[in-house]
Scaffold this active site. Sequence first.
Site, PDB file in Angstrom:
ATOM      1  CB  THR A  97      29.086   2.619 -28.829  1.00  0.00           C
ATOM      2  OG1 THR A  97      30.346   1.944 -27.801  1.00  0.00           O
ATOM      3  CG2 THR A  97      29.600   3.304 -29.756  1.00  0.00           C
ATOM      4  CG  PHE A 172      36.431   2.168 -10.925  1.00  0.00           C
ATOM      5  CD1 PHE A 172      37.070   3.300 -11.687  1.00  0.00           C
ATOM      6  CD2 PHE A 172      35.486   2.616  -9.183  1.00  0.00           C
ATOM      7  CE1 PHE A 172      36.793   4.391 -11.668  1.00  0.00           C
ATOM      8  CE2 PHE A 172      35.934   4.778  -9.738  1.00  0.00           C
ATOM      9  CZ  PHE A 172      36.126   4.929 -10.174  1.00  0.00           C
ATOM     10  CD  GLU A 175      32.642  -8.570 -17.359  1.00  0.00           C
ATOM     11  OE1 GLU A 175      33.448  -9.946 -18.121  1.00  0.00           O
ATOM     12  OE2 GLU A 175      32.680  -7.842 -17.573  1.00  0.00           O
ATOM     13  CB  CYS A 282      34.100  -1.172 -20.088  1.00  0.00           C
ATOM     14  SG  CYS A 282      32.990  -1.742 -19.301  1.00  0.00           S
ATOM     15  CE  LYS A 285      29.884   0.646 -21.878  1.00  0.00           C
ATOM     16  NZ  LYS A 285      30.244   1.766 -20.463  1.00  0.00           N
ATOM     17  CG  PHE A 344      37.430  -9.652 -22.265  1.00  0.00           C
ATOM     18  CD1 PHE A 344      36.335  -9.754 -21.453  1.00  0.00           C
ATOM     19  CD2 PHE A 344      38.094  -8.925 -21.193  1.00  0.00           C
ATOM     20  CE1 PHE A 344      35.588  -9.681 -20.051  1.00  0.00           C
ATOM     21  CE2 PHE A 344      38.079  -7.871 -20.084  1.00  0.00           C
ATOM     22  CZ  PHE A 344      36.713  -8.247 -19.647  1.00  0.00           C
TER      23      PHE A 344
HETATM   24  P1  NAD Z   1      25.107  -5.564 -18.680  1.00  0.00           P
HETATM   25  O1  NAD Z   1      24.253  -6.225 -19.587  1.00  0.00           O
HETATM   26  O2  NAD Z   1      25.939  -7.443 -18.659  1.00  0.00           O
HETATM   27  O3  NAD Z   1      23.437  -5.831 -17.786  1.00  0.00           O
HETATM   28  C1  NAD Z   1      22.577  -5.137 -17.984  1.00  0.00           C
HETATM   29  C2  NAD Z   1      21.175  -5.168 -17.596  1.00  0.00           C
HETATM   30  O4  NAD Z   1      20.397  -4.833 -17.392  1.00  0.00           O
HETATM   31  C3  NAD Z   1      20.823  -6.176 -18.516  1.00  0.00           C
HETATM   32  O5  NAD Z   1      20.419  -7.465 -17.950  1.00  0.00           O
HETATM   33  C4  NAD Z   1      19.422  -5.937 -19.337  1.00  0.00           C
HETATM   34  O6  NAD Z   1      18.488  -6.779 -19.409  1.00  0.00           O
HETATM   35  C5  NAD Z   1      18.935  -4.695 -17.552  1.00  0.00           C
HETATM   36  N1  NAD Z   1      18.322  -3.840 -18.155  1.00  0.00           N
HETATM   37  C6  NAD Z   1      18.683  -3.161 -19.497  1.00  0.00           C
HETATM   38  N2  NAD Z   1      17.466  -2.222 -19.292  1.00  0.00           N
HETATM   39  C7  NAD Z   1      16.353  -1.940 -17.803  1.00  0.00           C
HETATM   40  C8  NAD Z   1      15.751  -1.689 -17.772  1.00  0.00           C
HETATM   41  N3  NAD Z   1      14.805  -0.717 -18.634  1.00  0.00           N
HETATM   42  N4  NAD Z   1      14.948  -1.930 -16.716  1.00  0.00           N
HETATM   43  C9  NAD Z   1      15.189  -3.104 -16.031  1.00  0.00           C
HETATM   44  N5  NAD Z   1      16.910  -4.322 -16.256  1.00  0.00           N
HETATM   45  C10 NAD Z   1      17.283  -3.415 -17.799  1.00  0.00           C
HETATM   46  O7  NAD Z   1      25.756  -5.333 -18.657  1.00  0.00           O
HETATM   47  P2  NAD Z   1      27.001  -4.950 -17.335  1.00  0.00           P
HETATM   48  O8  NAD Z   1      28.574  -5.469 -18.161  1.00  0.00           O
HETATM   49  O9  NAD Z   1      26.749  -5.525 -15.317  1.00  0.00           O
HETATM   50  O10 NAD Z   1      27.498  -3.189 -17.234  1.00  0.00           O
HETATM   51  C11 NAD Z   1      26.162  -2.421 -16.651  1.00  0.00           C
HETATM   52  C12 NAD Z   1      27.410  -1.315 -16.256  1.00  0.00           C
HETATM   53  O11 NAD Z   1      28.196  -0.966 -15.515  1.00  0.00           O
HETATM   54  C13 NAD Z   1      27.922  -0.258 -18.260  1.00  0.00           C
HETATM   55  O12 NAD Z   1      27.681   1.209 -18.237  1.00  0.00           O
HETATM   56  C14 NAD Z   1      28.761  -0.925 -17.877  1.00  0.00           C
HETATM   57  O13 NAD Z   1      29.793   0.550 -19.123  1.00  0.00           O
HETATM   58  C15 NAD Z   1      29.200  -0.539 -16.776  1.00  0.00           C
HETATM   59  N6  NAD Z   1      30.787  -1.569 -16.527  1.00  0.00           N
HETATM   60  C16 NAD Z   1      30.594  -2.336 -16.366  1.00  0.00           C
HETATM   61  C17 NAD Z   1      31.863  -3.323 -16.245  1.00  0.00           C
HETATM   62  C18 NAD Z   1      32.363  -4.925 -16.415  1.00  0.00           C
HETATM   63  O14 NAD Z   1      32.617  -5.220 -16.080  1.00  0.00           O
HETATM   64  N7  NAD Z   1      31.158  -4.902 -17.170  1.00  0.00           N
HETATM   65  C19 NAD Z   1      32.689  -3.033 -15.224  1.00  0.00           C
HETATM   66  C20 NAD Z   1      32.141  -1.176 -14.141  1.00  0.00           C
HETATM   67  C21 NAD Z   1      31.362  -1.017 -14.888  1.00  0.00           C
HETATM   68  C1  UGA Z   2      38.154  -3.037 -16.815  1.00  0.00           C
HETATM   69  C2  UGA Z   2      38.944  -2.298 -15.739  1.00  0.00           C
HETATM   70  O1  UGA Z   2      39.442  -2.747 -15.270  1.00  0.00           O
HETATM   71  C3  UGA Z   2      38.019  -1.732 -14.510  1.00  0.00           C
HETATM   72  O2  UGA Z   2      38.075  -1.267 -13.406  1.00  0.00           O
HETATM   73  C4  UGA Z   2      36.345  -2.149 -15.027  1.00  0.00           C
HETATM   74  O3  UGA Z   2      35.720  -1.141 -13.617  1.00  0.00           O
HETATM   75  C5  UGA Z   2      35.824  -1.970 -16.160  1.00  0.00           C
HETATM   76  O4  UGA Z   2      36.978  -2.387 -17.172  1.00  0.00           O
HETATM   77  C6  UGA Z   2      34.779  -1.595 -16.841  1.00  0.00           C
HETATM   78  O5  UGA Z   2      34.878  -0.371 -16.111  1.00  0.00           O
HETATM   79  O6  UGA Z   2      34.107  -2.681 -17.645  1.00  0.00           O
HETATM   80  P1  UGA Z   2      37.505  -5.572 -17.482  1.00  0.00           P
HETATM   81  O7  UGA Z   2      36.929  -5.670 -18.648  1.00  0.00           O
HETATM   82  O8  UGA Z   2      37.445  -6.246 -16.356  1.00  0.00           O
HETATM   83  O9  UGA Z   2      38.178  -4.122 -16.959  1.00  0.00           O
HETATM   84  O10 UGA Z   2      39.197  -6.352 -17.619  1.00  0.00           O
HETATM   85  P2  UGA Z   2      40.778  -6.023 -17.762  1.00  0.00           P
HETATM   86  O11 UGA Z   2      41.834  -6.740 -16.525  1.00  0.00           O
HETATM   87  O12 UGA Z   2      40.644  -4.560 -17.351  1.00  0.00           O
HETATM   88  O13 UGA Z   2      41.519  -6.154 -18.895  1.00  0.00           O
HETATM   89  C7  UGA Z   2      40.929  -5.110 -20.122  1.00  0.00           C
HETATM   90  C8  UGA Z   2      41.102  -6.275 -21.662  1.00  0.00           C
HETATM   91  O14 UGA Z   2      43.030  -5.312 -21.450  1.00  0.00           O
HETATM   92  C9  UGA Z   2      41.908  -7.691 -21.496  1.00  0.00           C
HETATM   93  O15 UGA Z   2      41.342  -7.427 -22.696  1.00  0.00           O
HETATM   94  C10 UGA Z   2      42.950  -8.206 -20.812  1.00  0.00           C
HETATM   95  O16 UGA Z   2      43.537  -8.828 -21.151  1.00  0.00           O
HETATM   96  C11 UGA Z   2      43.814  -6.527 -21.537  1.00  0.00           C
HETATM   97  N1  UGA Z   2      44.893  -6.100 -20.264  1.00  0.00           N
HETATM   98  C12 UGA Z   2      45.135  -6.373 -18.945  1.00  0.00           C
HETATM   99  C13 UGA Z   2      46.134  -6.384 -21.272  1.00  0.00           C
HETATM  100  O17 UGA Z   2      46.175  -6.717 -22.154  1.00  0.00           O
HETATM  101  N2  UGA Z   2      47.095  -6.554 -20.575  1.00  0.00           N
HETATM  102  C14 UGA Z   2      47.493  -6.105 -18.606  1.00  0.00           C
HETATM  103  O18 UGA Z   2      48.596  -6.101 -18.913  1.00  0.00           O
HETATM  104  C15 UGA Z   2      46.632  -6.158 -18.603  1.00  0.00           C
END
Ligand code: NAD
Ligand code: UGA
Length: 473
Positions: A97, A172, A175, A282, A285, A344
């Site tokens: 954000t 999708f 974690e 996520c 945000k 989390f």
């Molecule tokens: P993260 O912060 O763990 O990783 C992003 C990485 O990109 C960082 O290591 C950063 O140094 C690097 N980076 C940024 N700008 C750069 C550049 N210009 N060149 C090279 N490296 C660069 O983020 P994340 O959790 O992997 O999330 C990435 C995206 O995926 C976000 O948009 C998030 O919303 C989405 N997403 C995350 C999850 C999740 O479970 N974390 C799941 C689905 C989607």
């Molecule tokens: C979530 C989505 O589940 C993924 O599909 C998506 O790709 C991801 O966000 C993303 O875009 O980053 P994540 O945040 O890794 O994945 O984990 P979740 O399992 O969704 O849990 C999110 C939060 O909800 C946690 O704090 C968890 O404890 C809580 N939760 C989940 C509950 O309190 N109750 C539930 O029944 C499920």
Amino acid sequence: MEFNIKNVCCIGAGYVGGPSMAMISYKNPLLKVNVVDLDEDRINHWNQEDLNKLPIFEPGLKEIIKKCRNKNLFFTNNVEDGISKADMIFICVNTPTKIKGLGAGQASDLKWIEASARQIAKFAKSNTIIIEKSTIPVKTAETIKAILTNTKTTNSEKIKSKNFYVLSNPEFLSEGSAIEDLSNPDRVLIGGENSKAIEALSNLYTKWIPSEKIIKTNLWSSELSKLTSNAFLAQRISSINSISALCEVTGANINEVSRAVGSDNRINSKFLKAGPGFGGSCFKKDILNLVYLCNFYGLNEVAKYWESILDLNIWQQKRITSIIVNNLFGTLTGKNIGILGFSFKANTNDTRESPAINICKDLIEEGANLKIYDPKVNHKQIEKDLGKKVYLEGTNNSGTWKFFDDLYKVSIDSDALVVLTEWDEFSKIDWSIISRSMRSPSWIFDTRNITNKEEIKKNGIKLWEIGVSNNPS
Ligand code: NAD
Ligand code: UGA
């Protein structure tokens, strides 16, 4: 245009880039995958010989890394080299954000997306497929295309000879179950305009995912579906958490209600577990971003609807702190409170937006001394999240925290233990050991409903469980 994809680059070696590229390289052994990142420390950790020191913990990840790393999967800081060789580039950078300027506090900060697009425009070869994997606001592909087509070379000429094909392929995975989710996803979503480019990306996935699971849409539907999916998931959690409060005052039990409601196939049983509120990088945000978009397009009522999901989430966290304070005679000053779990959710070391952060801050504010234990989160991370509030042995401490790497030491002289993360080991605690070391009256506040209630009660400890009406007063 026919595509022959041999070399893939992923910009961003984070929670998405690392595991998703590990899976793609594992299932496509003839493909060479370079994961590039500007963060040297992160890349060094991905290249650690000791697989327990990878930058992120995900069950099953290290086994795949062991098989592919330095064979067809490479982690490097050489962004230019990775981009210049690629036939296909995934953008997996962070999209948090915005914290200042127009839309601050709601809109996504696209500066990392923009920087990636500029790097691509500069270094990539022609006819490269560019894939948005990061979660971004609907219409971002337009921005990426504009940067790709308008970037000028050093001699100020437009790069007329370079063609790029932009696709949306949101991720999708969750974690803690990233490898399982990547191995067997419910669907893979690909949005785009060029059918050959869509097919080239689809071909990487069909190596292990049935083609019926690959949904193809236009760019904007794909971008918006990702935000909508996260909003719907978060909405279920706020809904069940709102009912948990009602259960506590009416004689109902949230586990029974969840089961009964979730047995309806139209509702289904997933994501109906009450807890301390949703965390993770996520949900918050992405909903804020949705709210911003709705307001931007003048849909203020729609914006308000989604905003209420976030309000309820904050309320749930505050509610838990109040319950702890009220049960401990209205004051926490100088009291020792053990915190079980800081991530989390279980099976991850990620603490981003963890409800534990707000709850711990509030408890510290109330004067409590926290003894924090988490099986995967380290002291350094907790210090980043809570700040330094040092507990000094032998003095009258108040409003401090201390890290423990042994769950059984947390209970010594504690007035209460608060379960904040649903780590499996918390369901197997030996309460007879714990009860002997706690101060009386001893309390367990279980915000995840995972502890063994019979054993807790048998050992003379008072138990408060979320969404359960017969909590002691
Ligand atoms: P993260 O912060 O763990 O990783 C992003 C990485 O990109 C960082 O290591 C950063 O140094 C690097 N980076 C940024 N700008 C750069 C550049 N210009 N060149 C090279 N490296 C660069 O983020 P994340 O959790 O992997 O999330 C990435 C995206 O995926 C976000 O948009 C998030 O919303 C989405 N997403 C995350 C999850 C999740 O479970 N974390 C799941 C689905 C989607
Ligand atoms: C979530 C989505 O589940 C993924 O599909 C998506 O790709 C991801 O966000 C993303 O875009 O980053 P994540 O945040 O890794 O994945 O984990 P979740 O399992 O969704 O849990 C999110 C939060 O909800 C946690 O704090 C968890 O404890 C809580 N939760 C989940 C509950 O309190 N109750 C539930 O029944 C499920």
